[in-house]
Each structure stands twice: as C-alpha cells, then as structure tokens.
Design a protein around this motif. Structure first.
Motif, mmCIF file in Angstrom:
data_model
loop_
_atom_site.group_PDB
_atom_site.id
_atom_site.type_symbol
_atom_site.label_atom_id
_atom_site.label_comp_id
_atom_site.label_asym_id
_atom_site.label_seq_id
_atom_site.Cartn_x
_atom_site.Cartn_y
_atom_site.Cartn_z
ATOM 1 N N ASP A 262 0.843 -1.091 0.116
ATOM 2 C CA ASP A 262 0.046 0.147 0.012
ATOM 3 C C ASP A 262 0.765 1.389 0.068
ATOM 4 O O ASP A 262 0.265 2.246 -0.072
ATOM 5 C CB ASP A 262 -0.909 -0.016 1.091
ATOM 6 N N ASP A 263 2.378 1.014 0.254
ATOM 7 C CA ASP A 263 3.182 2.089 -0.004
ATOM 8 C C ASP A 263 3.639 2.515 -1.187
ATOM 9 O O ASP A 263 3.596 1.658 -1.943
ATOM 10 C CB ASP A 263 4.374 1.918 1.022
ATOM 11 N N ASN A 264 3.858 3.682 -1.458
ATOM 12 C CA ASN A 264 4.338 4.151 -2.812
ATOM 13 C C ASN A 264 5.926 4.015 -2.719
ATOM 14 O O ASN A 264 6.720 3.722 -3.881
ATOM 15 C CB ASN A 264 4.107 5.721 -3.186
ATOM 16 N N GLN A 265 6.450 3.779 -1.683
ATOM 17 C CA GLN A 265 8.114 3.571 -1.558
ATOM 18 C C GLN A 265 8.435 2.325 -1.827
ATOM 19 O O GLN A 265 7.815 1.275 -1.635
ATOM 20 C CB GLN A 265 8.318 3.972 0.032
ATOM 21 N N PHE A 266 9.577 2.095 -2.496
ATOM 22 C CA PHE A 266 10.120 1.109 -3.056
ATOM 23 C C PHE A 266 11.575 0.649 -2.253
ATOM 24 O O PHE A 266 12.031 1.685 -1.633
ATOM 25 C CB PHE A 266 10.733 1.019 -4.548
ATOM 26 N N VAL A 267 12.119 -0.534 -2.264
ATOM 27 C CA VAL A 267 13.421 -0.706 -1.878
ATOM 28 C C VAL A 267 14.069 -1.220 -2.887
ATOM 29 O O VAL A 267 13.865 -2.031 -3.629
ATOM 30 C CB VAL A 267 13.332 -1.733 -0.722
ATOM 31 N N PHE A 268 15.330 -0.341 -3.054
ATOM 32 C CA PHE A 268 16.332 -0.670 -4.356
ATOM 33 C C PHE A 268 17.497 -1.070 -3.437
ATOM 34 O O PHE A 268 18.288 -0.339 -3.198
ATOM 35 C CB PHE A 268 16.374 0.558 -5.274
ATOM 36 N N SER A 269 17.729 -2.361 -3.420
ATOM 37 C CA SER A 269 18.647 -2.963 -2.653
ATOM 38 C C SER A 269 19.972 -3.482 -3.571
ATOM 39 O O SER A 269 19.405 -4.160 -4.701
ATOM 40 C CB SER A 269 18.361 -4.203 -1.644
ATOM 41 N N VAL A 270 21.014 -3.157 -3.529
ATOM 42 C CA VAL A 270 22.347 -3.458 -4.438
ATOM 43 C C VAL A 270 23.380 -4.251 -3.757
ATOM 44 O O VAL A 270 23.713 -3.957 -2.731
ATOM 45 C CB VAL A 270 22.955 -2.119 -4.821
ATOM 46 N N GLU A 271 23.798 -5.337 -4.365
ATOM 47 C CA GLU A 271 25.364 -5.768 -4.041
ATOM 48 C C GLU A 271 26.398 -5.427 -5.103
ATOM 49 O O GLU A 271 26.142 -5.666 -6.327
ATOM 50 C CB GLU A 271 25.107 -7.447 -3.985
ATOM 51 N N LEU A 272 27.131 -4.739 -4.784
ATOM 52 C CA LEU A 272 28.005 -3.875 -5.594
ATOM 53 C C LEU A 272 29.184 -5.079 -6.178
ATOM 54 O O LEU A 272 29.653 -5.782 -5.510
ATOM 55 C CB LEU A 272 28.820 -2.723 -5.169
ATOM 56 N N ALA A 273 29.457 -5.116 -7.513
ATOM 57 C CA ALA A 273 30.231 -5.921 -8.009
ATOM 58 C C ALA A 273 31.500 -5.641 -7.868
ATOM 59 O O ALA A 273 32.528 -6.347 -7.566
ATOM 60 C CB ALA A 273 30.144 -5.695 -9.816
ATOM 61 N N SER A 274 31.916 -4.266 -7.431
ATOM 62 C CA SER A 274 33.180 -3.655 -7.250
ATOM 63 C C SER A 274 32.934 -2.939 -5.887
ATOM 64 O O SER A 274 32.624 -1.846 -5.797
ATOM 65 C CB SER A 274 33.929 -2.947 -8.109
ATOM 66 N N PRO A 275 33.171 -3.518 -4.664
ATOM 67 C CA PRO A 275 32.994 -2.798 -3.370
ATOM 68 C C PRO A 275 34.042 -1.744 -3.068
ATOM 69 O O PRO A 275 34.761 -1.582 -3.845
ATOM 70 C CB PRO A 275 33.325 -3.606 -2.396
ATOM 71 N N LYS A 276 32.978 -0.428 -2.581
ATOM 72 C CA LYS A 276 33.706 0.572 -2.616
ATOM 73 C C LYS A 276 34.672 0.703 -1.414
ATOM 74 O O LYS A 276 33.939 0.317 -0.224
ATOM 75 C CB LYS A 276 32.753 1.875 -2.678
ATOM 76 N N LYS A 277 35.764 1.227 -1.630
ATOM 77 C CA LYS A 277 36.680 1.320 -0.466
ATOM 78 C C LYS A 277 36.157 2.611 0.552
ATOM 79 O O LYS A 277 36.011 3.691 -0.132
ATOM 80 C CB LYS A 277 38.115 1.504 -0.649
ATOM 81 N N MET A 278 35.974 2.351 1.874
ATOM 82 C CA MET A 278 35.323 3.438 2.724
ATOM 83 C C MET A 278 36.525 4.047 3.474
ATOM 84 O O MET A 278 36.372 5.290 3.452
ATOM 85 C CB MET A 278 34.499 2.910 3.675
ATOM 86 N N THR A 279 37.579 3.489 3.657
ATOM 87 C CA THR A 279 38.624 4.314 4.384
ATOM 88 C C THR A 279 39.974 3.678 4.124
ATOM 89 O O THR A 279 40.075 2.859 3.575
ATOM 90 C CB THR A 279 38.358 4.120 6.085
ATOM 91 N N SER A 280 41.136 4.257 4.674
ATOM 92 C CA SER A 280 42.391 3.743 4.456
ATOM 93 C C SER A 280 42.507 2.365 5.305
ATOM 94 O O SER A 280 43.571 1.760 5.229
ATOM 95 C CB SER A 280 43.416 4.625 4.709
ATOM 96 N N HIS A 281 41.358 1.950 6.165
ATOM 97 C CA HIS A 281 41.713 0.751 6.771
ATOM 98 C C HIS A 281 40.988 -0.385 6.280
ATOM 99 O O HIS A 281 40.994 -1.435 6.830
ATOM 100 C CB HIS A 281 41.019 0.947 8.393
ATOM 101 N N SER A 282 41.162 -0.341 4.718
ATOM 102 C CA SER A 282 40.439 -1.116 4.086
ATOM 103 C C SER A 282 38.915 -2.077 4.177
ATOM 104 O O SER A 282 38.711 -3.085 3.724
ATOM 105 C CB SER A 282 41.267 -2.529 4.223
ATOM 106 N N ALA A 283 38.268 -0.995 4.880
ATOM 107 C CA ALA A 283 36.934 -1.296 4.901
ATOM 108 C C ALA A 283 36.069 -1.165 3.842
ATOM 109 O O ALA A 283 36.202 -0.168 2.973
ATOM 110 C CB ALA A 283 36.319 -0.697 5.985
ATOM 111 N N CYS A 284 35.082 -2.115 3.510
ATOM 112 C CA CYS A 284 34.762 -1.743 1.932
ATOM 113 C C CYS A 284 33.087 -1.654 2.100
ATOM 114 O O CYS A 284 32.528 -2.677 2.953
ATOM 115 C CB CYS A 284 34.832 -3.092 1.227
ATOM 116 N N GLU A 285 32.321 -1.104 1.402
ATOM 117 C CA GLU A 285 30.869 -1.084 1.433
ATOM 118 C C GLU A 285 30.617 -2.157 0.268
ATOM 119 O O GLU A 285 30.820 -1.634 -0.958
ATOM 120 C CB GLU A 285 30.383 0.455 1.249
ATOM 121 N N LYS A 286 30.080 -3.131 0.340
ATOM 122 C CA LYS A 286 29.813 -4.078 -0.648
ATOM 123 C C LYS A 286 28.203 -3.750 -0.920
ATOM 124 O O LYS A 286 27.837 -4.268 -2.189
ATOM 125 C CB LYS A 286 29.941 -5.505 -0.396
#
Length: 106
Positions: free
Chosen positions: A55-79
């Motif tokens: 009943d809501d107009n809002q969707f969820v667009f969920s993504v698993e990235l092919a190339s995770p983005k590096k978040m910091t110099s501590h090698s944490a990645c956003e996948k």
C-alpha cells in the motif's frame, strides 16, 4: 503478495534488459517477508527492487556492488547499499540507470 507496480515495471523493461520477476522466498536470499521482487544484474552488480508494504508508494532498491567501494584507508569496504525510490516512475529510472551502468549514486 500483491504488487502490480512491479508487474508494470517488469512489463515495461523486460524486452530491453535481462530481468527476473519472482518473490523473495523463491530467491532464498535471507528475506523474512514474502513479496514480489524484480532482480537484475549489470556491470555495477546486482539489484533487488521490491516493496515492503504493497500500500506504500515507497520501494526498496537493494544493491550488491560488483566492485565494493573502499570506505577508509583501513580497508573497510561497502559491498551493499540501498535506497528508496518514492514512486514507480523513479524506480523505473533507477532500474534503467543501473542496468545501463550510468547510475550517478554508485
């Protein structure tokens, strides 16, 4: 599990892109709700588009990235990432941009 918006989006785009319209339980991907889900894969990764509440107009667009983005110099990645298109029209634009690899947020 009624969600005609996803049926309409799929019908609009299925001839142009390799998309799958199924339900979350059939994906066996850890979902705890059973709703329709539109899936696709591009050079950016893979996406799932669904509505938690039909009943809501809002969707969820969920993504698993092919190339995770590096978040910091501590090698944490956003996948994984997600956002909430607020209408079927915006969801269609997001699917097109994702499938064509031109999505500006990724």
């Amino acid at each position: 599990m009624e969600n005609q918006d996803l049926d309409i989006i799929y019908a609009q785009l299925k001839d142009k892109y390799a998309l799958l319209l199924t339900n979350t339980f059939a994906l066996d991907d850890g979902y705890s709700i059973d709703v329709k889900v539109l899936c696709g894969k591009s050079k950016l990764g893979r996406f799932h588009l669904y509505k938690e509440c039909p009943d809501d107009n809002q969707f969820v667009f969920s993504v698993e990235l092919a190339s995770p983005k590096k978040m910091t110099s501590h090698s944490a990645c956003e996948k994984y990432t997600h956002w909430h298109p607020q209408s079927a029209e915006l969801a269609v634009k997001d699917v097109i941009a994702f499938m064509e690899g031109t999505h500006k947020w990724l």
